[in-house]
Design an enzyme around this catalytic site. Structure first.
Site, PDB file in Angstrom:
ATOM      1  N   LYS A 172     -29.875  22.979  55.675  1.00  0.00           N
ATOM      2  CA  LYS A 172     -30.514  23.123  56.983  1.00  0.00           C
ATOM      3  C   LYS A 172     -31.634  24.155  56.911  1.00  0.00           C
ATOM      4  CE  LYS A 172     -27.600  22.631  60.487  1.00  0.00           C
ATOM      5  NZ  LYS A 172     -26.422  23.132  61.221  1.00  0.00           N
ATOM      6  N   ARG A 180     -26.443  29.106  63.319  1.00  0.00           N
ATOM      7  CA  ARG A 180     -26.098  27.778  62.780  1.00  0.00           C
ATOM      8  C   ARG A 180     -25.707  27.887  61.317  1.00  0.00           C
ATOM      9  NH1 ARG A 180     -31.430  24.341  63.772  1.00  0.00           N
ATOM     10  NH2 ARG A 180     -29.936  22.613  63.818  1.00  0.00           N
ATOM     11  N   GLY A 239     -20.175  18.289  60.668  1.00  0.00           N
ATOM     12  CA  GLY A 239     -19.092  18.674  61.556  1.00  0.00           C
ATOM     13  C   GLY A 239     -18.121  19.685  60.979  1.00  0.00           C
ATOM     14  N   MET A 254     -18.687  22.928  60.197  1.00  0.00           N
ATOM     15  CA  MET A 254     -18.767  24.274  60.730  1.00  0.00           C
ATOM     16  C   MET A 254     -19.542  24.264  62.040  1.00  0.00           C
ATOM     17  SD  MET A 254     -19.023  26.319  57.232  1.00  0.00           S
ATOM     18  CE  MET A 254     -19.637  24.861  56.480  1.00  0.00           C
ATOM     19  N   ARG A 304     -32.838  15.964  57.758  1.00  0.00           N
ATOM     20  CA  ARG A 304     -32.095  15.818  56.502  1.00  0.00           C
ATOM     21  C   ARG A 304     -32.089  14.346  56.131  1.00  0.00           C
ATOM     22  NH1 ARG A 304     -26.338  17.172  59.264  1.00  0.00           N
ATOM     23  NH2 ARG A 304     -26.376  15.486  60.758  1.00  0.00           N
ATOM     24  N   ARG A 344      -3.697  -2.926  28.938  1.00  0.00           N
ATOM     25  CA  ARG A 344      -2.363  -2.360  28.753  1.00  0.00           C
ATOM     26  C   ARG A 344      -1.405  -3.521  28.572  1.00  0.00           C
ATOM     27  NH1 ARG A 344      -4.320   1.188  33.580  1.00  0.00           N
ATOM     28  NH2 ARG A 344      -5.155  -0.882  33.902  1.00  0.00           N
ATOM     29  N   ARG A 387      -4.786  -2.467  23.760  1.00  0.00           N
ATOM     30  CA  ARG A 387      -3.953  -1.333  23.350  1.00  0.00           C
ATOM     31  C   ARG A 387      -2.547  -1.828  23.068  1.00  0.00           C
ATOM     32  NH1 ARG A 387      -2.584   3.377  27.495  1.00  0.00           N
ATOM     33  NH2 ARG A 387      -1.276   1.731  28.353  1.00  0.00           N
ATOM     34  N   GLU A 432      -5.891  11.129  23.276  1.00  0.00           N
ATOM     35  CA  GLU A 432      -5.197  11.551  24.496  1.00  0.00           C
ATOM     36  C   GLU A 432      -4.240  12.702  24.241  1.00  0.00           C
ATOM     37  OE1 GLU A 432      -2.933   8.210  25.992  1.00  0.00           O
ATOM     38  OE2 GLU A 432      -2.712   7.403  23.979  1.00  0.00           O
ATOM     39  N   GLY A 492      -8.466   8.730  26.494  1.00  0.00           N
ATOM     40  CA  GLY A 492      -7.491   8.428  27.537  1.00  0.00           C
ATOM     41  C   GLY A 492      -7.341   9.690  28.369  1.00  0.00           C
ATOM     42  N   THR A 493      -8.235   9.858  29.328  1.00  0.00           N
ATOM     43  CA  THR A 493      -8.333  11.167  29.988  1.00  0.00           C
ATOM     44  C   THR A 493      -7.215  11.445  30.984  1.00  0.00           C
ATOM     45  OG1 THR A 493      -9.973  10.140  31.424  1.00  0.00           O
ATOM     46  CG2 THR A 493     -10.788  11.537  29.667  1.00  0.00           C
ATOM     47  N   ASN A 494      -6.468  10.409  31.394  1.00  0.00           N
ATOM     48  CA  ASN A 494      -5.331  10.712  32.271  1.00  0.00           C
ATOM     49  C   ASN A 494      -4.319  11.561  31.505  1.00  0.00           C
ATOM     50  OD1 ASN A 494      -6.519   9.065  34.115  1.00  0.00           O
ATOM     51  ND2 ASN A 494      -5.154   7.335  33.768  1.00  0.00           N
ATOM     52  N   CYS A 533     -11.469   5.645  28.952  1.00  0.00           N
ATOM     53  CA  CYS A 533     -10.770   4.585  29.677  1.00  0.00           C
ATOM     54  C   CYS A 533      -9.777   5.143  30.698  1.00  0.00           C
ATOM     55  CB  CYS A 533     -10.063   3.646  28.708  1.00  0.00           C
ATOM     56  SG  CYS A 533      -8.787   4.441  27.742  1.00  0.00           S
TER      57      CYS A 533
HETATM   58  P1  ADP Z   1     -24.605  20.554  63.582  1.00  0.00           P
HETATM   59  O1  ADP Z   1     -24.673  20.742  62.115  1.00  0.00           O
HETATM   60  O2  ADP Z   1     -23.265  20.417  64.138  1.00  0.00           O
HETATM   61  O3  ADP Z   1     -25.590  19.515  64.051  1.00  0.00           O
HETATM   62  P2  ADP Z   1     -26.569  22.418  64.467  1.00  0.00           P
HETATM   63  O4  ADP Z   1     -26.690  23.803  63.959  1.00  0.00           O
HETATM   64  O5  ADP Z   1     -27.571  21.478  63.943  1.00  0.00           O
HETATM   65  O6  ADP Z   1     -25.103  21.939  64.188  1.00  0.00           O
HETATM   66  O7  ADP Z   1     -26.669  22.545  66.047  1.00  0.00           O
HETATM   67  C1  ADP Z   1     -25.901  21.907  67.036  1.00  0.00           C
HETATM   68  C2  ADP Z   1     -26.823  21.468  68.170  1.00  0.00           C
HETATM   69  O8  ADP Z   1     -27.507  22.568  68.723  1.00  0.00           O
HETATM   70  C3  ADP Z   1     -27.875  20.495  67.722  1.00  0.00           C
HETATM   71  O9  ADP Z   1     -28.077  19.507  68.668  1.00  0.00           O
HETATM   72  C4  ADP Z   1     -29.103  21.352  67.588  1.00  0.00           C
HETATM   73  O10 ADP Z   1     -30.279  20.615  67.735  1.00  0.00           O
HETATM   74  C5  ADP Z   1     -28.905  22.366  68.705  1.00  0.00           C
HETATM   75  N1  ADP Z   1     -29.591  23.617  68.386  1.00  0.00           N
HETATM   76  C6  ADP Z   1     -29.398  24.396  67.312  1.00  0.00           C
HETATM   77  N2  ADP Z   1     -30.242  25.453  67.314  1.00  0.00           N
HETATM   78  C7  ADP Z   1     -30.976  25.352  68.439  1.00  0.00           C
HETATM   79  C8  ADP Z   1     -32.032  26.125  68.996  1.00  0.00           C
HETATM   80  N3  ADP Z   1     -32.502  27.228  68.389  1.00  0.00           N
HETATM   81  N4  ADP Z   1     -32.554  25.721  70.163  1.00  0.00           N
HETATM   82  C9  ADP Z   1     -32.096  24.618  70.770  1.00  0.00           C
HETATM   83  N5  ADP Z   1     -31.113  23.844  70.300  1.00  0.00           N
HETATM   84  C10 ADP Z   1     -30.560  24.196  69.143  1.00  0.00           C
HETATM   85 MG    MG Z   2     -27.391  19.466  63.362  1.00  0.00          MG
END
Ligand code: ADP
Ligand code: MG
Length: 876
Positions: A23, A93, A102, A104, A337, A561, A617, A746, A767-769, A832
């Site tokens: 990010k 963030r 999702g 963190m 991304r 086998r 084998r 192995e 035979g890596t297992n 294998c």
């Molecule tokens: P996630 O990885 O869960 O998408 P983000 O860090 O991207 O978490 O942010 C969660 C939400 O908050 C996203 O919709 C993002 O666009 C919004 N957001 C993050 N930083 C800002 C900011 N500085 N101003 C406005 N919205 C923000």
């Molecule tokens: Mg985001």
């Protein structure tokens, strides 16, 4: 010199992912491309690692740098955190090197407190907005930093809405928002016995620390293990000035992909909400509008956004997934991304972009995740049909695919039904080796017990059968012919459907659609084949598996086998006779019954592979695995062998071993009972000669593999038996046929002395297992019970049976490859084990310079792509 732990966005760039996280690196890149990105700075992944080294504290040096950069951010933005005139609000963030969706959480509107909220209300002349932002902040901070679940605040919101008789959040007034802030803070105090923190700097440090901590939450650890991400990477933290999509009706927020992530169609795809803040779009509280409508509500921002999308896709040479916010008609970019996409979309986007001249075929190959192809190789439920179905329960998605059929409770029933042309689902408490035939006769396997590496799961994946395991909600009454799940009873013969890709089970028939490598997929795989240098073979025990693998592009069989063939039908009986034989004559007589069956199987394999190399084998498992288990079975065998039952009982007792895995098995069997190796050679060579005669244009060279060799003398002894038998057969047949004898590597001793073993072995197959078991000193079947503790405590990042331990086991492989080549420069080297189909392990195979990888049929296309990627990454 002190280390630099903080970077302004304008100091970074897209190549600094390792340090700034995905990010942060992309926010920096977009800033440098001149795009409208709110100012901010990134705290590095190294600061996170340091935090853990310092026993979960942020040390003074890092703290000082954070405040120094906060100062710079304040200068850039012209606002100040906590200021009573022009307060700065920021988001905090997380952002790891690899995207961990999702995993963190983000905190928005940080810097809000009882006085700042007043200032914001005055400055914007919008108290509703100010208090909405504050209540959101209290909610997120309490959740992410203090662990007070968000949903408990949602309850308070629902309560206020109910009191006011409204349904939409949009109808909440400024006073309602004010009330929410008060009630949220009261709830906070009530739960945590402290006031909600008012000092923005305390808030900031609390939030940063929470992001660092979240690197080790359960979800994150699990996600890392599944995706082979080392715990040592750490996460970066981004501190960014807030822009507001919730300031009024000329504000909004949204997400969009440059192409359709589920079909791949080249058309902007996304949604947005006006007068909302980031998380509202995904939260599903309000229904967002599709992105084309943005043209009408915010035309200028829309045009600008289109232009940016185009620039970003060209710049990153990949489909982008973006977040944006519009504040008072002005567009801000908050994230970009490479977008996640379905396998279908991935192939379409990759081939389209090559056709558009936007990327090279190498880039296209790197764009598709090999593992993803799996979903295209199995029959799937028709997505339309799924929409209207509700699952009765969910288990572990142990092996992908889709199957509908009648419930049966035993392998026997499954076989019989299959013979009659009926489709069945085999439902078992758990499966055992005798169930194999019944498993392959079923549309799907459903077990109550067992995990992702249980017998059912491993075998099902091996044969590409659909399987859901560990469905513990099911209350089994196998003997009475029914089971109960969530209060619903299902009888033998009732129709259910099992989705091995999701783990869901349905109490009805669902239409499915078959898999084929055609169109974009076929074209893409051709590029992969042209690019890779590693050959891809398959592990196949039956002609059916071999045929499937051939269709999926296997270039030979790397492992057959032979013992798996002995579990079927009458064979097990002949096998049992062989095992309990007391004299060589008896044994030869029993083996003579088995030989024609083996020969037939081998012919089937040669036929299926159409002249490509086939490695067979020799008998490997401990003999007692084949022995009769029940009293009746023993009695029956005794009768057949014309042997008193007591005598047979004694023989069986005699075969008992304390540690069969380390007992009388593998090459050791051929040494005590040379006639087994003789019989197998007879079957292998005769089959090869027969098939060669049938297809004069094929070129058949059998490869005979002796398992579990630890000493060159063992191999030499057995090789002698093989050669004597084979040479005579070939001479008598007047067919000019070559064959090769090699061994599995192995046992660690074999790896250590590979140079010696190569004097006799024409090829090595790793035979890596087993090599993994022997190197770590724990067995695959038992490790499951304690490895979870290893993951929790970050002692191991991933399962060494799933991803090759390149450090330890890999060292042995490297050593053996070098040793083998020293003695025999043209020695053929392959792998294998299960690792042969694992992309990360394939990277390693490429680097060590193996000739081929061998994996189960359904992993063949995955391995073909992974091998192409390995060649691009590590090839010369
Ligand atoms: P996630 O990885 O869960 O998408 P983000 O860090 O991207 O978490 O942010 C969660 C939400 O908050 C996203 O919709 C993002 O666009 C919004 N957001 C993050 N930083 C800002 C900011 N500085 N101003 C406005 N919205 C923000
Ligand atoms: Mg985001």
């Amino acid at each position: 010199m002190t280390k630099k732990y903080t970077y302004l966005f304008r100091e970074g760039n897209e190549h600094m992912r390792e340090l700034l996280g995905g990010k942060g690196a992309n926010l920096a890149e977009m800033s440098n491309l001149g795009m409208p990105v709110p100012y901010g700075f990134t705290i590095t992944t190294e600061a996170c690692t340091q935090y853990y080294e310092d026993n979960e504290t942020i040390n003074d040096e890092i703290k000082a740098q954070i405040f120094e950069y906060l100062d710079m951010l304040e200068k850039q933005s012209g606002k100040k955190l906590g200021d009573t005139k022009n307060p700065l609000l920021v988001s905090v963030r997380s952002g790891a090197r690899a995207s961990m969706p999702g995993m963190m959480d983000t905190i928005l509107n940080l810097g809000m407190n009882d006085t700042v909220v007043e200032t914001v209300a005055k400055l914007t002349d919008n108290p509703r907005f100010a208090y909405d932002s504050y209540r959101r902040f209290v909610q997120m901070y309490s959740d992410v930093v203090m662990g007070l679940n968000k949903s408990r605040f949602e309850k308070i919101i629902d309560d206020v809405k109910a009191k006011r008789g409204i349904e939409s959040d949009l109808d909440l007034t400024a006073d309602d928002m004010k009330e929410l802030v008060v009630r949220f803070k009261d709830f906070y105090k009530d739960q945590l016995h402290a006031d909600f923190p008012q000092d923005p700097k305390d808030q900031l440090m609390g939030a940063i620390e929470a992001v660092f901590r979240s690197w080790n939450n359960e979800r994150a650890i699990y996600y890392r293990r599944m995706n082979n991400i080392p715990s040592s990477w750490g996460t970066a933290v981004n501190v960014q000035m807030m822009v507001f999509g919730n300031m009024g009706n000329d504000c909004g927020t949204g997400v969009a992909f440059t192409r359709n992530p589920s079909t791949g169609e080249k058309k902007l795809y996304g949604e947005f909400l006006m007068n909302a803040q980031g998380e509202d779009v995904v939260a599903g509280i309000r229904t967002p509008q599709t992105i084309d409508h943005l043209k009408e509500v915010a035309p200028q921002a829309y045009d600008k956004f289109l232009e940016i999308c185009d620039t970003l896709e060209k710049h990153y040479r990949n489909m982008q997934d973006m977040e944006f916010t519009i504040e008072k008609g002005q567009l801000f970019m908050l994230q970009t991304r490479n977008g996640k996409r379905t396998a279908q979309a991935a192939l379409k986007i990759a081939t389209d972009m090559v056709d558009e001249g936007a990327i090279t075929t190498d880039e296209a190959l790197m764009m598709v995740e090999p593992q993803q192809l799996d979903s295209l190789l199995h029959p799937m439920f028709d997505p339309e049909a799924l929409k209207s179905a509700t699952p009765i329960t969910t288990g572990l998605p142990a092996s992908p695919g889709a199957g509908s059929g009648e419930i049966v409770f035993s392998a026997e029933e499954a076989k019989q039904a299959n013979d009659e042309g009926r489709k069945v689902i085999l439902v078992r408490l758990e499966t055992s080796p005798e169930d194999i035939e019944g498993m392959s006769a079923s549309e799907a396997i459903l077990t109550v017990r067992g995990g992702m590496t249980s017998h059912a799961a491993v075998v099902a994946r091996g044969m590409g059968a659909c399987c859901v395991a560990g469905c513990s909600d099911i209350d089994m009454h196998e003997d009475e012919g029914y089971f109960v799940v969530n209060g619903q009873r299902f009888n033998r013969g009732d129709i259910i459907s099992v989705d091995g890709s999701t783990g869901k089970v349905y109490g009805q028939a669902i239409k499915s659609v078959p898999a084929a490598i055609t169109g974009n997929f076929e074209r893409f795989m051709k590029w992969a084949d042209e690019r890779r240098t590693l050959q891809v073979r398959t592990n196949a025990d039956t002609p059916r598996d071999a045929k499937q693998a051939y269709e999926f592009g296997a270039q030979g069989i790397g492992l057959t086998r032979t013992e798996h063939m002995f579990f079927e039908g009458d064979r097990i009986k002949a096998m049992r006779e062989m095992i309990v034989s007391k004299t060589t004559e008896q044994r030869r007589a029993a083996l003579a019954k088995i030989e024609p069956m083996q020969r037939q199987d081998f012919e089937g394999l040669y036929e299926a592979m159409q002249g490509q190399p086939v490695t067979i084998r020799y008998l490997d498992p401990p003999l007692h695995e084949f022995l009769p288990k029940t009293d009746e079975e023993v009695a029956e065998l005794a009768k057949e062998m014309k042997m008193p039952k007591e005598e047979l009982d004694a023989v069986i007792a005699n075969l008992h071993e304390f540690n069969p895995m380390l007992g009388h098995r593998g090459v050791r069997l051929a040494i005590t009972f040379p006639e087994i190796a003789e019989m197998q050679t007879l079957a292998v060579i005769t089959a090869a000669i027969n098939v060669q005669n049938r297809h004069p244009d094929w070129h058949i060279e059998p490869e005979i593999m002796i398992p579990l060799v630890g000493s060159v003398h063992e191999l030499k002894f057995v090789k002698n038996i093989v050669s004597k038998t084979a040479d005579k057969l070939i001479k008598d047949s007047n067919v000019d046929m070559k064959y090769h004898v090699g061994t599995m590597i192995e046992i660690p001793r074999a790896a250590l002395l590979a140079d010696e073993i190569a004097q006799e072995a024409e090829f090595f197959s790793f035979g890596t297992n087993y090599l993994t078991q022997m190197t770590f000193g724990f067995s695959r079947d038992d490790a499951g019970s304690f490895l979870s503790d290893y993951y929790d405590d970050n002692i191991f990042d991933s399962d060494p049976f799933a991803h090759l331990d390149t450090k330890g086991v890999g060292k042995l492989i490297k050593m053996a490859a070098e040793g083998g080549r020293k003695t025999r420069p043209d020695i053929k080297l392959g792998i294998c084990g299960e690792h042969g189909g694992d992309p990360a392990s394939i990277d390693f195979c490429q680097q060590v310079g193996l000739n081929y990888v061998s994996c189960s049929p359904y992993r063949v296309p995955i391995a073909r792509l992974a091998a192409a990627q390995a060649a691009i990454k590590f090839g010369k």
